[in-house]
Design a protein around this motif. Structure first.
Motif, PDB file in Angstrom:
ATOM      1  N   ASP A  92      35.187  43.284  32.459  1.00 59.49           N
ATOM      2  CA  ASP A  92      36.465  43.703  33.024  1.00 59.49           C
ATOM      3  C   ASP A  92      36.304  43.954  34.515  1.00 59.49           C
ATOM      4  OD1 ASP A  92      35.265  46.198  33.371  1.00 59.49           O
ATOM      5  OD2 ASP A  92      36.355  47.157  31.732  1.00 59.49           O
ATOM      6  N   ALA A  93      37.368  44.399  35.182  1.00 59.51           N
ATOM      7  CA  ALA A  93      37.324  44.547  36.640  1.00 59.51           C
ATOM      8  C   ALA A  93      36.317  45.595  37.101  1.00 59.51           C
ATOM      9  CB  ALA A  93      38.718  44.909  37.157  1.00 59.51           C
ATOM     10  N   GLY A  94      35.945  46.513  36.216  1.00 59.63           N
ATOM     11  CA  GLY A  94      34.966  47.531  36.566  1.00 59.63           C
ATOM     12  C   GLY A  94      33.542  47.155  36.239  1.00 59.63           C
ATOM     13  N   GLY A  95      33.321  45.931  35.773  1.00 58.91           N
ATOM     14  CA  GLY A  95      31.969  45.471  35.469  1.00 58.91           C
ATOM     15  C   GLY A  95      31.467  45.835  34.086  1.00 58.91           C
ATOM     16  N   CYS A  96      32.362  46.310  33.211  1.00 55.42           N
ATOM     17  CA  CYS A  96      31.965  46.653  31.849  1.00 55.42           C
ATOM     18  C   CYS A  96      32.163  45.459  30.916  1.00 55.42           C
ATOM     19  CB  CYS A  96      32.779  47.839  31.337  1.00 55.42           C
ATOM     20  SG  CYS A  96      32.498  49.359  32.263  1.00 55.42           S
ATOM     21  N   VAL A  97      31.271  45.305  29.957  1.00 52.49           N
ATOM     22  CA  VAL A  97      31.353  44.188  29.025  1.00 52.49           C
ATOM     23  C   VAL A  97      32.541  44.380  28.076  1.00 52.49           C
ATOM     24  CG1 VAL A  97      30.188  42.940  27.180  1.00 52.49           C
ATOM     25  CG2 VAL A  97      28.870  43.779  29.128  1.00 52.49           C
ATOM     26  N   ILE A  98      33.402  43.374  28.031  1.00 51.54           N
ATOM     27  CA  ILE A  98      34.478  43.365  27.046  1.00 51.54           C
ATOM     28  C   ILE A  98      34.018  42.637  25.790  1.00 51.54           C
ATOM     29  CG2 ILE A  98      36.828  42.629  26.551  1.00 51.54           C
ATOM     30  CD1 ILE A  98      37.450  42.755  29.477  1.00 51.54           C
ATOM     31  N   SER A  99      33.394  41.478  25.996  1.00 52.76           N
ATOM     32  CA  SER A  99      32.920  40.689  24.866  1.00 52.76           C
ATOM     33  C   SER A  99      31.780  39.792  25.340  1.00 52.76           C
ATOM     34  CB  SER A  99      34.055  39.847  24.279  1.00 52.76           C
ATOM     35  OG  SER A  99      33.648  39.206  23.077  1.00 52.76           O
ATOM     36  N   ALA A 100      30.885  39.467  24.442  1.00 54.83           N
ATOM     37  CA  ALA A 100      29.748  38.604  24.776  1.00 54.83           C
ATOM     38  C   ALA A 100      29.264  37.905  23.512  1.00 54.83           C
ATOM     39  CB  ALA A 100      28.620  39.414  25.401  1.00 54.83           C
ATOM     40  N   ARG A 101      28.680  36.724  23.725  1.00 59.37           N
ATOM     41  CA  ARG A 101      28.166  35.963  22.577  1.00 59.37           C
ATOM     42  C   ARG A 101      27.027  35.069  23.035  1.00 59.37           C
ATOM     43  NH1 ARG A 101      32.789  32.905  19.778  1.00 59.37           N
ATOM     44  NH2 ARG A 101      33.692  34.965  20.127  1.00 59.37           N
TER      45      ARG A 101
END
Length: 211
Positions: A92-101
């Motif tokens: 997201d805009a703050g550098g936090c992971v929303i989703s990953a695979r």
């Protein structure tokens, strides 16, 4: 306040008493309070007009559904192109992971590389191809200082930026950065193609990538 204290007390010829002082102060405050209040309101209004700060809130937010769509489409694009197994990270805009695979068969550090590509986009506000090209091209935006700029950015971030193609910004329809996606697993150019396909599948935008 001074005139209200001294005049009646001096005329009476008596010593100053606490109740008399307290009563005089109360009446003075009642007399001048409205005028002070009006002046304070006027000052606040003038300051609000002259010192207003422009801030535009993004009209869109990068949702989990959008992030998963980006990942799904990036992986499908990789399969269509016959790429090696990929890792895809959406921030997201703050550098936090929303989703990953990470696809089966992708080496375990591919996640970290994809993460560093996406992180670099948000940290510097540009796609990683632009950072790579700017650092390698003396005629680019940073001139002959390009390599030093790129090296400094990597050093300052404690190695959290991977200045190679495969990381692109995700923009709202009004052009504001709302996240980033990083892809790693194949060549940098192919990683970037998969990342762009993912963003385009959501209807969101990104800066163009030039090869």
């Amino acid at each position: 306040i001074q005139s209200r204290l001294h005049t009646p007390l001096a005329a009476s010829g008596t010593m100053l008493r606490v109740p008399a002082i307290r009563n005089a102060l109360k009446s003075s405050v009642r007399a001048i309070g409205p005028r002070l209040g009006a002046a304070a309101v006027g000052n606040c209004q003038r300051r609000s007009k002259t010192a207003s700060v422009a801030f535009t809130q993004p009209t869109e937010k990068l949702t989990l559904h959008a992030a998963d769509t980006i990942i799904d489409r990036a992986i499908v694009k990789g399969k269509e192109m016959g790429l090696k197994p990929l890792a895809v990270v959406v921030l997201d805009a703050g550098g936090c992971v929303i989703s990953a695979r990470r696809q089966d068969g992708a080496s375990f550090m591919r996640f970290d590389v994809a993460m560093a590509k996406a992180y670099g986009c948000l940290a510097l506000g540009l796609n990683m191809r632009a950072l790579r090209d700017g650092g390698a091209n003396p005629e680019g935006p940073w001139g002959t200082w390009g390599p030093q700029f790129v090296n400094s950015a990597v050093t300052i971030s404690h190695g959290r930026i991977a200045p190679v193609p495969g990381g692109i910004l995700i923009k709202s329809t009004d052009g504001q950065n709302i996240g980033a996606v990083g892809v790693s697993g194949d060549s940098s150019d192919n990683d970037e193609t998969a990342a762009m396909a993912g963003v385009q599948a959501t209807g969101l935008a990104s800066d163009p990538c030039y090869k």
